[in-house]
Design a protein around this motif. Structure first.
Motif, mmCIF file in Angstrom:
data_model
loop_
_atom_site.group_PDB
_atom_site.id
_atom_site.type_symbol
_atom_site.label_atom_id
_atom_site.label_comp_id
_atom_site.label_asym_id
_atom_site.label_seq_id
_atom_site.Cartn_x
_atom_site.Cartn_y
_atom_site.Cartn_z
ATOM 1 N N ILE A 297 0.841 -1.201 0.000
ATOM 2 C CA ILE A 297 0.000 0.000 0.000
ATOM 3 C C ILE A 297 0.876 1.251 0.000
ATOM 4 O O ILE A 297 0.612 2.224 -0.724
ATOM 5 N N GLY A 298 1.939 1.235 0.816
ATOM 6 C CA GLY A 298 2.862 2.363 0.847
ATOM 7 C C GLY A 298 3.514 2.610 -0.501
ATOM 8 O O GLY A 298 3.639 3.765 -0.947
ATOM 9 N N ASP A 299 3.912 1.537 -1.188
ATOM 10 C CA ASP A 299 4.503 1.684 -2.519
ATOM 11 C C ASP A 299 3.476 2.229 -3.509
ATOM 12 O O ASP A 299 3.820 3.002 -4.405
ATOM 13 N N GLY A 300 2.223 1.810 -3.348
ATOM 14 C CA GLY A 300 1.176 2.337 -4.212
ATOM 15 C C GLY A 300 0.966 3.826 -3.995
ATOM 16 O O GLY A 300 0.799 4.593 -4.960
ATOM 17 N N LEU A 301 0.978 4.254 -2.728
ATOM 18 C CA LEU A 301 0.861 5.679 -2.422
ATOM 19 C C LEU A 301 2.039 6.460 -3.018
ATOM 20 O O LEU A 301 1.856 7.555 -3.578
ATOM 21 N N CYS A 302 3.233 5.896 -2.895
ATOM 22 C CA CYS A 302 4.420 6.535 -3.461
ATOM 23 C C CYS A 302 4.312 6.651 -4.978
ATOM 24 O O CYS A 302 4.646 7.692 -5.564
ATOM 25 N N PHE A 303 3.829 5.586 -5.620
ATOM 26 C CA PHE A 303 3.711 5.585 -7.077
ATOM 27 C C PHE A 303 2.755 6.679 -7.539
ATOM 28 O O PHE A 303 3.047 7.430 -8.480
ATOM 29 N N GLY A 304 1.601 6.780 -6.866
ATOM 30 C CA GLY A 304 0.639 7.814 -7.226
ATOM 31 C C GLY A 304 1.209 9.210 -7.037
ATOM 32 O O GLY A 304 1.057 10.084 -7.902
ATOM 33 N N ALA A 305 1.875 9.431 -5.897
ATOM 34 C CA ALA A 305 2.487 10.732 -5.634
ATOM 35 C C ALA A 305 3.605 11.025 -6.635
ATOM 36 O O ALA A 305 3.789 12.170 -7.071
ATOM 37 N N GLY A 306 4.343 9.972 -7.023
ATOM 38 C CA GLY A 306 5.423 10.156 -7.982
ATOM 39 C C GLY A 306 4.915 10.549 -9.355
ATOM 40 O O GLY A 306 5.494 11.411 -10.019
#
Length: 319
Positions: A297-306
Motif C-alpha cells: 500500500i505504501g509503494d502504491g501511495l508513493c507511485f501515485g504521488a510520484g
C-alpha cells in the motif's frame, strides 16, 4: 563466476522463501487471518503505509545532498518523484527493473550518468550500513538481545554492523583525505584520474546526514510495524526495538539476496526466524502478511504521488 553467484543467490532465496511457505502452511488456518479484517488492524496497516511512504521524501533529500557533492543541483521534490514512481518496479522478478527505471528517468530529466552512478553507489553503501546498524543496535537494546539470532550467525551480524559503521566513517573522511594527499603530492596523477572518473566523494556533512536519514527510514517503518503488532495483540512480546530490528535485518537479507522481487518470501522468512521464539505462531503469520500489505500500500501511495510529481515537473518545463 557471475553465473555461479547468481545460482547461489537463487538457492538462498528459494530456501528462505520455502521456509516461510512451510511455516505458513504448517501454522495457517483461516482463523489466523481474521486478525487482519478487524478495524484496528486495518487502520494500523494504513497508518503504517503512510509512515512507509514518508521514506521517499527523506531518501530524496539525502539523494539531493549526495548529488550536490557531485556538482548537481536537484530539488528534493524532483528526486522524490523519480524515486516514488519507480517503486512498483521492484516487484518485477530479478530486481533490476527498479534501478533501470530510476536511471532512465534520472538521465531523461538531465542528470549526468557519472553523477547518478556515483550517488546511487554511495546511497547503497549508506543504506545497507544504516540497515545493519539499526538492526544490531536495537536488537541489543531489546530485552531479548542477540538470542533472537541463531548462534552461528551472531558474530556475523556484529561483524556486519562494525563494517557498516566503518564504511560510513571511511566515506565521510575519504573526500578530505584524498584531497589532502593530492594537494601534497602533485605527482599522484592516478589519484586525480580516479577522482575524475568516479566523481567527487561526499563530504562528511553530506555523508552523515544521509546516513542518519536512512536510519530514520527504518525507525519510521518500525513505528508502523509496532503499531500493527499492537493492534494484533502482540503486547509486550512485540516491542518496538525487537520489531524494528527484525525488519531492518530482514530488509538487509532481502536486499542482498538476488531474485526475490521486493524481497518477497526472503524477508518474511527472516522475520519469522527472528520472532519465532517470542511471538505466537499465528500472530507471526498475521504480522508478516500485514507488514507486506503495509509496504505494498505504501509503494502504491508513493507511485501515485510520484506520477503527480513527474506531471508537475513536465508542466513546469513546458511552461
Amino acid at each position: 563466476m557471475k553465473l555461479a553467484l547468481r545460482i547461489f543467490g537463487w538457492l538462498i532465496a528459494v530456501t528462505i522463501a520455502a521456509y516461510f511457505v512451510w511455516f505458513a502452511f504448517r501454522t495457517f488456518s483461516i482463523q489466523d487471518l481474521k486478525y487482519l479484517t478487524t478495524l484496528p488492524v486495518i487502520a494500523a496497516i494504513i497508518f503504517g503505509a503512510c509512515l512507509y511512504a514518508l521514506i521517499m521524501p527523506i531518501t530524496g533529500a539525502a539523494w539531493a545532498m549526495l548529488l550536490r557533492c557531485q556538482g548537481e543541483a536537484w530539488s528534493t521534490t524532483e528526486l522524490t518523484a523519480i524515486l516514488a514512481v519507480t517503486q512498483l518496479a521492484k516487484y518485477v522478478p530479478g530486481g533490476v527493473m527498479q534501478p533501470i527505471g530510476r536511471a532512465a528517468l534520472s538521465l531523461r530529466n538531465g542528470m549526468k550518468l557519472r553523477s547518478f552512478t556515483a550517488s546511487v553507489v554511495q546511497e547503497t553503501v549508506l543504506t545497507v550500513s544504516a540497515s545493519v546498524t539499526v538492526g544490531a543496535c536495537l536488537l541489543l537494546l531489546s530485552r531479548f538481545g542477540f538470542q533472537q539470532i541463531p548462534a552461528a550467525y551472531r558474530n556475523l551480524v556484529l561483524a556486519w554492523a562494525f563494517a557498516g559503521l566503518a564504511s560510513v566513517v571511511l566515506l565521510a573522511s575519504s573526500s578530505r583525505l584524498l584531497a589532502s594527499k593530492a594537494s601534497k603530492a602533485s605527482n599522484l596523477h592516478w589519484m586525480s584520474r580516479m577522482m575524475r572518473a568516479i566523481g567527487p566523494l561526499p563530504n562528511a556533512r553530506a555523508t552523515l546526514l544521509s546516513f542518519f536519514s536512512y536510519c530514520l527510514n527504518y525507525l519510521l517503518i518500525g513505528m508502523g510495524i509496532w503499531v500493527i503488532g499492537q493492534s494484533l495483540g502482540l503486547g509486550e512480546s512485540g516491542t518496538y526495538a525487537l520489531l524494528t530490528a527484525a525488519f531492518a535485518l530482514a530488509w538487509l537479507l532481502g536486499f542482498v539476496v538476488p531474485g526475490a522481487p521486493a524481497g518477497l518470501g526472503v524477508r518474511e522468512g527472516v522475520l519469522t526466524l527472528l520472532l519465532a521464539s517470542v511471538v505466537e505462531q499465528s500472530h507471526i503469520l498475521a504480522l508478516v502478511i500485514a507488514i507486506r500489505l503495509m509496504s505494498v500500500i505504501g509503494d502504491g501511495l508513493c507511485f501515485g504521488a510520484g506520477l503527480w510529481g513527474l506531471r508537475r515537473m513536465s508542466q513546469t518545463e513546458r511552461g
